[in-house]
Design an enzyme around this catalytic site. Structure first.
Site, short mmCIF file in Angstrom:
data_model
loop_
_atom_site.label_atom_id
_atom_site.label_comp_id
_atom_site.label_asym_id
_atom_site.label_seq_id
_atom_site.Cartn_x
_atom_site.Cartn_y
_atom_site.Cartn_z
N ILE A 580 0.82 -1.22 0.00
CA ILE A 580 0.00 0.00 0.00
C ILE A 580 0.84 1.26 0.00
O ILE A 580 0.33 2.37 -0.10
CB ILE A 580 -1.00 0.02 1.19
CG1 ILE A 580 -0.27 -0.18 2.53
CG2 ILE A 580 -2.12 -0.97 1.00
CD1 ILE A 580 -1.17 0.01 3.75
N ALA A 582 5.21 3.10 0.30
CA ALA A 582 6.64 2.91 0.53
C ALA A 582 7.05 3.78 1.69
O ALA A 582 6.70 4.96 1.74
CB ALA A 582 7.42 3.30 -0.72
N GLY A 583 7.76 3.21 2.64
CA GLY A 583 8.23 3.98 3.79
C GLY A 583 9.72 4.23 3.65
O GLY A 583 10.32 3.85 2.64
N GLU A 584 10.28 4.87 4.69
CA GLU A 584 11.70 5.21 4.65
C GLU A 584 12.56 3.96 4.56
O GLU A 584 13.58 3.93 3.89
CB GLU A 584 12.04 6.00 5.93
CG GLU A 584 13.47 6.44 6.00
CD GLU A 584 13.86 6.84 7.41
OE1 GLU A 584 12.98 6.99 8.27
OE2 GLU A 584 15.08 6.96 7.65
N GLY A 586 11.38 0.68 3.83
CA GLY A 586 10.95 -0.40 2.94
C GLY A 586 9.47 -0.25 2.63
O GLY A 586 8.86 0.78 2.94
N GLU A 587 8.90 -1.34 2.07
CA GLU A 587 7.50 -1.23 1.67
C GLU A 587 6.55 -1.29 2.86
O GLU A 587 6.88 -1.85 3.91
CB GLU A 587 7.16 -2.40 0.74
CG GLU A 587 7.70 -2.17 -0.65
CD GLU A 587 7.98 -3.46 -1.39
OE1 GLU A 587 7.94 -4.53 -0.77
OE2 GLU A 587 8.25 -3.36 -2.59
N VAL A 588 5.34 -0.71 2.66
CA VAL A 588 4.27 -0.85 3.66
C VAL A 588 3.18 -1.68 2.98
O VAL A 588 2.79 -1.39 1.84
CB VAL A 588 3.70 0.53 4.07
CG1 VAL A 588 2.63 0.36 5.14
CG2 VAL A 588 4.81 1.45 4.57
N LYS A 606 4.85 -2.78 8.14
CA LYS A 606 5.99 -2.01 7.64
C LYS A 606 7.17 -2.95 7.59
O LYS A 606 7.46 -3.63 8.59
CB LYS A 606 6.32 -0.85 8.57
CG LYS A 606 5.25 0.20 8.64
CD LYS A 606 5.74 1.35 9.49
CE LYS A 606 4.70 2.47 9.50
NZ LYS A 606 5.20 3.67 10.13
N ASP A 699 6.10 16.19 14.70
CA ASP A 699 5.76 16.16 13.27
C ASP A 699 4.26 15.94 13.11
O ASP A 699 3.82 15.17 12.26
CB ASP A 699 6.57 15.06 12.56
CG ASP A 699 6.56 15.25 11.04
OD1 ASP A 699 6.14 16.32 10.57
OD2 ASP A 699 6.98 14.31 10.35
#
Ligand code: ADE
Length: 937
Positions: A580, A582-584, A586-588, A606, A699
């Site tokens: 669903i 892409a994170g810092e 790897g994929e999510v 994650k 953040d």
């Protein structure tokens, strides 16, 4: 007839009995001018089909608006082709009239506005299609919006047409008005609705000019302005005047002066008068002069005195007038001869039998600027000589780099009572600044302690039993060059000593570290983590009993934090379904988490992509160690982690609607105010929890809020590594930090001062994102401009249609002083009150200009909209004059009106009376609960 019973012209059609109507009415050719988008305001009446018998099926209650763009008007006689026209919208009426209304002569007038565009050709036609309604078109107003030419901060901004795209602003540079100059580039942004937003930069009036009514006017005679800036012209200082307009300086009156360093705002001054009451006292070898200050210091504080000396030879053999010459250099003055601030001086080293005349001169900063007379006092003394100089020639016998050997001859037949000799010497270059002397019984001396290659002046005098004789003439001798070999030896010695010292130190240090070093390091690290942990824990637990947040960085070994705060999941329980995002790291993915004997749970997974470094693994799992400590319905829940097999994973609850910002953008305008406030409440609940346990998010932004299928919002994205690296909004600050500027409080940007109060600021920005359906805060302004505008006091205006109470809350979150911002539990209480009183959300913002742009501009009491705005918002604009004529000018004043008052001011229709009174009731509630909330809004 209109509401005032005046006849009006309308276009009417009413073929409600006949089927398949297709009747057209077309406007003349309308020139586009500068418009990129035009607005069409239609006023019309429409008959209620139910009120006409036998027309069901044929009678319609809508009509259609079309347009056609052309570069020229169509030639006369061109056949009308409906297919050439593009449809704008189907127009329905808010109010339709019935037979009874006709009888009562009630006019149910509808007003509808539609946007048409983009318009690009030179002009266009509007066309109205009737498909069987009973309509009267009363008026058609066609207009476009522009930001009108304006003056701000001494800069003129031209008439500007907004961008077509309502989310982007036109940046306009202002030109300084006449006699003004730029400080920071003056800028304004033209918003889609023709409003000027975000004033930045400014011009200031040039020298000789001051600001008046938005322009720069020349200073009047008698006034001046020496610097550009927004200060007023000043009155000329004492003893000066300006005769013309626009003076940049005032000129001194006759006899008065200004020293070069005098500021222009200082009074003009004049030289002092002479010192008074000069007296002299003589003892054996010295003369003391004393005086009192002049009666007039000239208006200045920088008064000093100079001593001038003249020696006159009284032994003039010709018997003529005595020869006089300056003698300051022959005498010694204590403390010095020139620039004396005190009113006395001692003078020594007189020659015998000589006449000296001393003048004491008073000077100040303007002495010498065209003064006729010097401010002098004088005194004359005569010394008595014990004998002439007994010294003949002084010779240099030898010299080294730092000493000179001298010897001298005496005159023939020297007296027998010479006690000793005094040798006075000084560096020629430093003449008069300082000198030294030495005594010797023999007619020779070695003067040492001198500087190499330097010229010295020597003179010698003898002392007899009767006193000093006169000095010999001056002799000049130079020391030798420095001996290079000697110097080198010195240096080598220093280097060797230092290295030996350094080496021993190194050995000692190494031994010490070998014995104690590692142990020390370990103890220190332990102490650091223990200390930090106690600090966190003791800071928040005491009364609430809530578990406090522990920073995983306080663990020596981060794996320990992961073990303590997370559950290890067997990867066989995880069933990955889709990627669903892409994170810092790897994929999510989304998928299911299976637990035997329980229903599957939808989860987001994650992953940490392969080939990672140990540090990346730690950073990745750091977020899980943080999340694992939270337990709140509005914080994303950690299900567990996979660390014992590959890939390393973090498993969290699945949020069907993804990130809040993109979710809102995809559903623009589709939620009620209450639904939006519900989302804000969820975020506030999560943030209250985080603040209570001592976690600062840093953040908080709509992109970091996740939304589930029931629209519940949960705070996510924890761990600084994301802020620093992964958040595309984070930018580097001048101090090197990476910060999401638009969401961050000024003190956090400037000093890195992050706190729950800075999270509150970010919450205000997230509120604004929610109420504007995912609009980008500060639109496409640069980060630099955002920082500048916040510093200048500008704050985001209320999004269109935003309940006023919510914008007021945002403004409170954006108080410059963090202590003045509400805390999260106060925000929560406020939102809860709004939710309990939904009518409080009815007063919405339709015009950004009726609201304050900065928290300082906010009134103490919520009288933030005019009677006119209020009546517009409840579609009762026709009564504006009735209210104003009866003296109701503020919302406060109407809040106590009764139905009788409404009738008395001329609202006769019962429906209108009801509508007005019920709105007043809701306003009253709103005023009440805002006061109750404790916010100064
Ligand atoms: N994207 C990142 N985290 C998510 C989650 N928990 N649910 C849905 N989408 C996500």
């Amino acid at each position: 007839m209109d509401e005032q019973n005046r006849p009006i012209h309308t276009f009417q059609v009413c073929h409600v009995m006949e089927p398949n109507q297709n009747n057209w009415l077309r406007s003349g050719w309308i020139q586009r001018q500068a418009a990129q988008k035009v607005y069409v305001e239609l006023r019309f009446t429409l008959r209620d089909c139910n009120s006409i018998p036998w027309v069901s099926g044929t009678c319609k209650e809508t009509f259609n608006l079309f347009y056609l763009q052309t570069d020229e008007p169509l030639p006369l006689g061109t056949r009308f082709r409906s297919s050439d026209y593009a449809k704008v919208d189907t127009i329905a009426a808010d109010e339709s009239f019935t037979q009874t209304d006709l009888g009562d002569r009630v006019l149910r007038l509808n007003t509808e506005v539609r946007e048409v565009g983009p318009v690009t050709r030179k002009g266009f036609y509007l066309a109205f299609q009737d498909v069987g309604a009973c309509i009267a078109l009363v008026s058609v107003k066609v207009f476009y919006k522009r930001c009108p030419s304006t003056l701000r901060n001494l800069a003129a901004f031209p008439d500007t047409v907004p961008r077509l795209d309502s989310s982007s602003l036109v940046e306009v540079r202002g030109a300084c008005v006449e006699n003004a100059e730029e400080r920071d580039t003056p800028k304004l942004y033209c918003g889609a609705d023709g409003d000027w937003l975000v004033p930045l930069g400014r011009c200031v009036c040039s020298i000789g000019h001051e600001e008046m009514d938005g322009y720069c006017q020349a200073c009047q005679p008698g006034f001046y302005k020496a610097y550009a800036g927004n200060i007023k012209c000043s009155k000329c200082p004492l003893h000066s005047s300006s005769h013309d307009q626009a003076a940049t300086i005032c000129h001194c009156d006759k006899g008065y002066y200004r020293a070069i360093k005098d500021p222009s705002n200082m009074a003009c001054t004049r030289p002092p008068s002479a010192p008074r009451n000069l007296i002299s006292v003589v003892n054996d070898t010295a003369l003391f002069l004393q005086w009192t200050p002049p009666s007039d210091t000239g208006g200045r504080k920088d008064l000093t005195y100079n001593i001038l000396c003249q020696r006159c030879d009284s032994n003039n053999e010709d018997g003529g007038a005595p020869q006089c010459e300056p003698c300051e250099s022959d005498l010694r003055f204590i403390p010095r001869p020139l620039g004396l601030s005190g009113t006395s001086v001692a003078v020594l080293d007189f020659a015998m039998h000589t006449n000296y005349t001393f003048h004491v001169e008073a000077v100040n900063g303007v002495s010498g600027l065209g003064i006729a007379a010097r401010s002098l006092a004088n005194v004359t003394i005569t010394t008595h000589q014990t004998g002439p100089s007994l010294i003949g020639v002084v010779r240099k016998d030898w010299a080294t780099h730092n000493s000179i050997a001298l010897s001298w001859t005496e005159v023939e037949q020297p007296p027998s009572d010479i006690v000793d000799y005094e040798v006075k010497y000084y560096e020629k270059e430093q003449e008069q600044l300082s000198y030294s002397s030495t005594r010797t019984k023999a007619p020779s001396v070695v003067v040492s302690g001198l500087r190499p290659s330097t010229l010295y002046v020597f003179h010698v005098r003898a002392r007899t039993v009767a006193g000093h004789t006169a000095y010999s003439p001056k002799f000049e001798f130079e020391t030798a060059d420095e001996d290079p070999d000697m110097a080198d030896h010195g240096q080598v010695l220093v280097v060797v000593t230092a290295s030996v010292g350094g080496f021993s130190l190194l050995v000692i240090l190494t031994l010490f570290l070998l014995i104690t070093g590692r142990c020390q390091g370990y103890i220190k690290a332990r102490m650091k983590s223990e200390e930090k942990r106690t600090r966190f824990q003791s800071g928040h637990v005491p009364f609430s009993g809530i578990k406090t947040y522990v920073d995983p960085d306080t663990y020596e070994d981060p794996t320990q934090a992961v073990q303590e705060f997370t559950k290890e999941i067997d990867p066989s329980r995880i069933c990955i379904e889709r990627v669903i995002g892409a994170g810092e790291f790897g994929e999510v993915c989304s998928g299911l988490l299976r637990t035997p004997g329980k229903a599957d749970i939808a989860v987001a997974i994650k992953t940490l992509k392969g080939g990672y470094m140990e540090q990346q693994r730690r950073d990745f799992l750091r977020e899980a160690s943080i999340m694992g400590q939270f337990n709140n319905p509005n914080i994303i829940r950690l299900e567990g982690v996979v660390t014992k097999s590959r890939p390393v994973m973090i498993v969290v609850e699945y949020m069907e609607n993804g990130a809040l910002d993109s979710f809102l953008r995809a559903h623009d305008g589709q939620f009620t105010a209450i639904q939006l406030v519900g989302m804000l409440r969820g975020i506030a609940v999560g943030m209250t929890y985080l603040a209570d346990i001592g976690y600062i998010h840093r953040d908080l932004a709509a992109r970091n809020i996740l939304v589930d299928e029931s629209l519940i919002c949960k705070v996510s994205d924890f761990g600084m590594s994301r802020v620093l690296e992964d958040d595309p909004e984070a930018a580097y600050t001048t101090t090197g930090g990476k910060i999401p500027i638009r969401w961050t409080a000024p003190e956090a940007i400037t000093y890195g001062k992050f706190s729950s109060a800075s999270d509150v600021w970010s919450y205000g920005i997230a509120m604004w994102e929610v109420m504007s359906y995912g609009e980008r805060p500060y639109w496409e302004m640069s980060n630099q401009d955002v920082i500048l505008s916040i510093e200048e006091g500008y704050r985001l205006p209320a999004p269109m249609g935003c309940p006023v109470a919510l914008h007021q809350l945002m403004m409170h979150c954006w108080q410059k002083e963090r202590v003045q911002r509400p805390n999260f539990s106060e925000i929560l209480t406020f939102l809860d009150k709004l939710i309990r009183n939904p009518s409080s959300l009815l007063t919405v913002v339709n015009n950004v200009h009726s609201y304050p742009e900065s928290p300082e501009d906010m009134p103490d009491y919520p009288l933030f909209i005019s009677i006119g705005d209020w009546l517009d918002s409840i579609k009762m604009s026709q009564y504006k004059n009735n209210f104003l004529a009866a003296g109701y000018t503020t919302l406060d004043s109407i809040s106590t009106m009764s139905i009788d008052d409404i009738r008395r001011i001329g609202v006769c229709l019962i429906g209108h009376q009801r509508r007005i009174i019920s709105s007043i009731q809701s306003l009253r509630l709103q005023l009440h609960h805002i006061q109750q909330s404790g916010f100064q809004v």
